[in-house]
Design a protein around this motif. Structure first.
Motif, PDB file in Angstrom:
ATOM      1  N   ASP A 155       0.813  -1.217   0.000  1.00  0.00           N
ATOM      2  CA  ASP A 155       0.000   0.000   0.000  1.00  0.00           C
ATOM      3  C   ASP A 155       0.839   1.256   0.000  1.00  0.00           C
ATOM      4  OD1 ASP A 155      -2.448  -1.509   2.210  1.00  0.00           O
ATOM      5  OD2 ASP A 155      -2.245  -1.572   0.018  1.00  0.00           O
ATOM      6  N   ASP A 156       2.114   1.158   0.430  1.00  0.00           N
ATOM      7  CA  ASP A 156       2.975   2.325   0.516  1.00  0.00           C
ATOM      8  C   ASP A 156       3.707   2.607  -0.791  1.00  0.00           C
ATOM      9  OD1 ASP A 156       3.945   1.624   3.916  1.00  0.00           O
ATOM     10  OD2 ASP A 156       2.268   2.784   3.130  1.00  0.00           O
ATOM     11  N   PRO A 196       4.433   3.651  -4.639  1.00  0.00           N
ATOM     12  CA  PRO A 196       3.801   4.508  -5.635  1.00  0.00           C
ATOM     13  C   PRO A 196       3.395   3.749  -6.881  1.00  0.00           C
ATOM     14  CG  PRO A 196       6.166   4.862  -5.606  1.00  0.00           C
ATOM     15  CD  PRO A 196       5.851   3.939  -4.474  1.00  0.00           C
ATOM     16  N   SER A 202       1.800   8.077 -10.302  1.00  0.00           N
ATOM     17  CA  SER A 202       2.129   8.394  -8.905  1.00  0.00           C
ATOM     18  C   SER A 202       3.448   9.144  -8.788  1.00  0.00           C
ATOM     19  CB  SER A 202       2.188   7.101  -8.077  1.00  0.00           C
ATOM     20  OG  SER A 202       3.149   6.212  -8.633  1.00  0.00           O
ATOM     21  N   SER A 242       4.578  16.183  -2.345  1.00  0.00           N
ATOM     22  CA  SER A 242       3.991  16.744  -1.140  1.00  0.00           C
ATOM     23  C   SER A 242       4.115  18.262  -1.183  1.00  0.00           C
ATOM     24  CB  SER A 242       4.703  16.193   0.106  1.00  0.00           C
ATOM     25  OG  SER A 242       6.069  16.587   0.115  1.00  0.00           O
ATOM     26  N   ASN A 252       9.238  11.575   2.686  1.00  0.00           N
ATOM     27  CA  ASN A 252       8.651  10.511   3.502  1.00  0.00           C
ATOM     28  C   ASN A 252       9.098   9.166   2.964  1.00  0.00           C
ATOM     29  OD1 ASN A 252       7.095   8.763   5.008  1.00  0.00           O
ATOM     30  ND2 ASN A 252       5.226   9.978   4.837  1.00  0.00           N
ATOM     31  N   ARG A 260       8.492   6.255   3.848  1.00  0.00           N
ATOM     32  CA  ARG A 260       7.512   5.162   3.830  1.00  0.00           C
ATOM     33  C   ARG A 260       6.624   5.189   2.600  1.00  0.00           C
ATOM     34  NH1 ARG A 260       5.217   4.444   9.950  1.00  0.00           N
ATOM     35  NH2 ARG A 260       7.215   4.062  11.006  1.00  0.00           N
ATOM     36  N   LEU A 261       6.624   6.272   1.884  1.00  0.00           N
ATOM     37  CA  LEU A 261       5.713   6.404   0.753  1.00  0.00           C
ATOM     38  C   LEU A 261       6.412   6.279  -0.588  1.00  0.00           C
ATOM     39  CD1 LEU A 261       3.513   9.377   2.019  1.00  0.00           C
ATOM     40  CD2 LEU A 261       3.078   6.923   2.221  1.00  0.00           C
TER      41      LEU A 261
END
Length: 717
Positions: A46-47, A49, A117, A122, A156, A158-159
């Motif tokens: 889920d993390d 891209p 993605s 951000s 980030n 984690r993303l």
């Protein structure tokens, strides 16, 4: 029997073959898994891209994975290509930062454009790139830049897909194994190893601007520790949290999720009485709302409290971290609310911008083993509590309150590394009062004495008065203790005379041509100055005798920490105007010795260039005046002593010279009066200039004697 034996041998061989086959198969699976996963598990699906299968498909086509190696041994002067940096805008020395255009970069990688993605950025990373583009460091042409910022959002960890990000970076046209590239990373790069600030697939020689460093993964002098910015703090006005006297709580303890329960229990036991009294509050995430942002739960009273508002009710705030370096968001909340942080040393965190910010000035540091004594420790620091809180709010507002502030501070630190001559001093970074940027009284230093045989270096600031310069060189060359000349040619657009035109003297002459006409050039610590003693001269001081010069040098040998010179001036206080006044020394009081003819230790060149606030040097260079007054301020501030005037000469103008120049202008004294008052404000309550009412003359001066005098030619009154 033979049949059974052969059958057993055959079975044994078959078993061995099966074991070898299974072992080989398992080994191949392990190798395939290692190559596909990078030996460290990737973030959850889920993390990512992009889908995991797609990323593996694209990256498995990469045969050379050498770019994934991490240069953990990198130091600034081993991995950073400092020679690629050049002069910046308006002839100022500064780094030039290039930001890769995002669309053009993706256009050069057409097979990656199918991943929408990758276009997501951000708000914080967009602000970082915009801040760089609007800063004085920005360079739109890559060939003119020496520092590079990738267009991909890595804030980030984690993303992002680490293998994909590694691949993208490796394909940047100027990547060069990450040399001189900045990567901003505020949050750790993986959940399974939360203390990993560096990427899973490490990026060569990149300079990592990380927000969760510990001493184990931080490269001192190379990486830069930055804060983790919380965008929710924008709505708070930190200016209103300044009244620390009215705060009811002594200490708020913030316990992060994941904190060691043994540490938490140790704190509860150590501060049990204070928790019961209510002067200390211990806060953590609420059980039914572990992700609630605007409230924390009181462990002892079992009630919810508004967060971060509760911090403004406490004088001190302590963070109990999970030991990973992820506590800086709470630390930023503490600073924003004007709460003095209590930092536990055991976590070995690298505090944000600790390379330049002195956290000792506004924080209290304790070991876990000292928590039983925490109340006495805090009690002993209460006398300076107001000053600490002022420093807290100053540091937060200047360096941490916004993404642009964090970005510019990061670039300023890097620029100071590349151009240390223009670097900000300790007080520039840590001074909390803009009107008093150098108000610290330095302790007296003891400079080592030097041998007379070493001699001195005559440093002459020259511009375009060739005849007077040559006369000065010939005059000074007669001094027995002269070791060499260093001519600081301060004319940026005209070359110095060729060596064939210079007068013949029996001492070496080194000519240094400066890039800009700045008065501070005379005080630069040039490597060509090999002696401890310096005789600083203007190029028109051609009237001094060899006896005057030699006597001045021998006097300086006895007082190597003092400024010893010839032309003197004095400051006095005008009670009517309530200002300091700059005046000549005809009253025989001397507090300033002009550096147009003075001896001093070469250490002071280093101090003037690297330790004195850059703002003062810049003011002197911009106004092209008062560098000698500032030099007197600096030395007297260090030593606590006045300068020394030698020989009776008071007038330093040759008989045949005209009255042109700075000193011949009456307005010059008015301007220098302004300088003294300006510099006085910089020192605040500490006014360093000291007056002296005597001068030093040779023995038997003006005494009729049959004995031969050592210095018969000491000049006229």
């Amino acid at each position: 029997m033979d049949y059974l034996l052969k059958r057993n041998i055959s079975c044994t061989r078959s078993t061995k073959l099966i074991i070898i086959f299974l072992s080989s198969f398992l080994f191949l699976i392990f190798i395939w898994h290692w190559m596909g996963s990078g030996f460290i598990s990737r973030p959850d699906n889920d993390d990512l891209p992009i889908s995991r299968s797609d990323s593996i498909y694209e990256l498995d086509s990469i045969k050379d994975l050498s770019f994934l190696k991490w240069k953990s041994e990198c130091l600034f002067f081993t991995c950073f290509e400092i020679n690629s940096c050049r002069y910046g805008k308006e002839n100022e020395e500064m780094i030039r930062v290039y930001v890769y255009p995002f669309s053009e970069t993706l256009a050069s990688m057409p097979h990656l454009q199918t991943y929408p993605s990758l276009l997501d950025h951000s708000d914080e990373y967009i602000q970082i790139l915009e801040t760089i583009r609007s800063s004085r460091y920005y360079e739109p042409l890559p060939e003119e830049a020496c520092v590079f910022v990738p267009p991909f959002d890595t804030l980030n960890g984690r993303l992002i897909n680490n293998r994909l990000t590694s691949y993208l970076l490796n394909n940047l046209k100027l990547w060069n194994n990450g040399s001189n590239h900045l990567i901003f990373s505020m949050l750790p790069w993986q959940k399974s190893h939360p203390n990993t600030t560096v990427p899973v697939y490490n990026y060569g020689k990149v300079l990592l601007m990380g927000g969760a460093f510990t001493v184990s993964n931080y490269r001192p002098g190379y990486d830069i520790s930055i804060p983790v910015f919380n965008p929710l703090t924008i709505k708070y006005d930190y200016h209103q949290y300044h009244n620390i006297k009215s705060r009811q709580l002594l200490l708020v303890i913030l316990v992060q999720s994941g904190a060691d329960p043994h540490t938490v229990n140790h704190i509860r036991i150590s501060l049990h009485q204070e928790l019961i009294k209510g002067g200390v509050v211990m806060l953590g995430s609420c059980d039914l709302c572990s992700h609630c942002i605007n409230e924390r739960c009181d462990f002892h009273a079992n009630k919810k409290l508004p967060y971060p508002d509760i911090l403004q009710d406490s004088k001190y705030c302590m963070i109990v971290s999970d030991g990973t370096g992820r506590g800086t968001p709470d630390l930023m909340d503490v600073l924003m609310m004007g709460c003095v942080p209590v930092i536990i040393r055991n976590y070995e965190l690298v505090l944000p911008f600790s390379e330049v910010i002195d956290w000792q000035r506004f924080a209290v540091f304790v070991w876990l083993e000292q928590l039983f004594q925490l109340m006495p420790i805090l009690g002993s620091s209460r006398n300076g509590l107001i000053l600490k809180q002022k420093q807290v709010l100053h540091v937060y507002s200047r360096y941490f309150r916004s993404i642009p502030a964090i970005t510019m501070t990061t670039l300023d630190i890097l620029n100071d590394r590349v151009f240390p001559i223009n670097a900000q001093s300790y007080e520039d970074w840590n001074g909390h009062d803009d009107n008093q940027i150098w108000n610290v009284k330095h302790s007296h230093i003891k400079l080592p004495s030097t041998k007379k045989e070493e001699g001195f270096t005559a440093v002459i600031l020259a511009y375009d008065r060739i005849d007077k310069l040559f006369q000065t060189v010939q005059s000074v060359a007669q001094a027995p203790s002269l070791a060499k000349f260093v001519i600081v040619w301060n004319h940026a657009y005209k070359s110095p005379p060729p060596l064939s035109d210079w007068p013949f003297v029996n001492k070496p002459i080194k000519i240094i041509r400066t890039k800009n006409n700045k008065l501070s050039n005379r005080f630069y610590p040039y490597s060509d100055i090999t002696t401890a003693g310096i005789l600083s001269l203007d190029d028109d001081i051609n009237m001094m005798s060899s006896d005057e010069i030699e006597f001045g040098f021998q006097t300086w040998l006895e007082y190597p920490d003092r400024l010893v010179g010839y032309p003197g001036r004095v400051h006095r206080y005008n009670h009517k105007s309530a200002n300091w006044v700059y005046d000549s020394e005809w009253t025989n009081n001397v507090s300033i010795v002009l550096t147009g003819a003075a001896f001093y230790h070469k250490y002071y060149h280093y101090h003037y260039t690297y330790l004195m606030p850059k703002a003062i040097r810049t003011w002197v260079d911009v106004h092209f005046n008062c560098e000698d007054i500032m030099f007197n301020f600096m030395i007297s501030n260090i030593t606590g002593l006045p300068p020394l005037k030698v020989t009776p000469r008071k007038r330093f103008k040759c008989k045949n010279c005209n009255t042109e120049g700075l000193v011949g202008d009456s307005a010059h004294y008015i301007k220098r009066t302004e300088c003294i008052n300006l510099f006085a404000k910089q020192f605040g309550d500490t006014f360093p200039l000291k007056s002296i009412k005597y001068r030093l003359d040779p023995v038997l001066y003006k005494v009729e004697s049959k004995r031969e005098k050592a210095f018969p030619k000491v000049g006229e009154l």
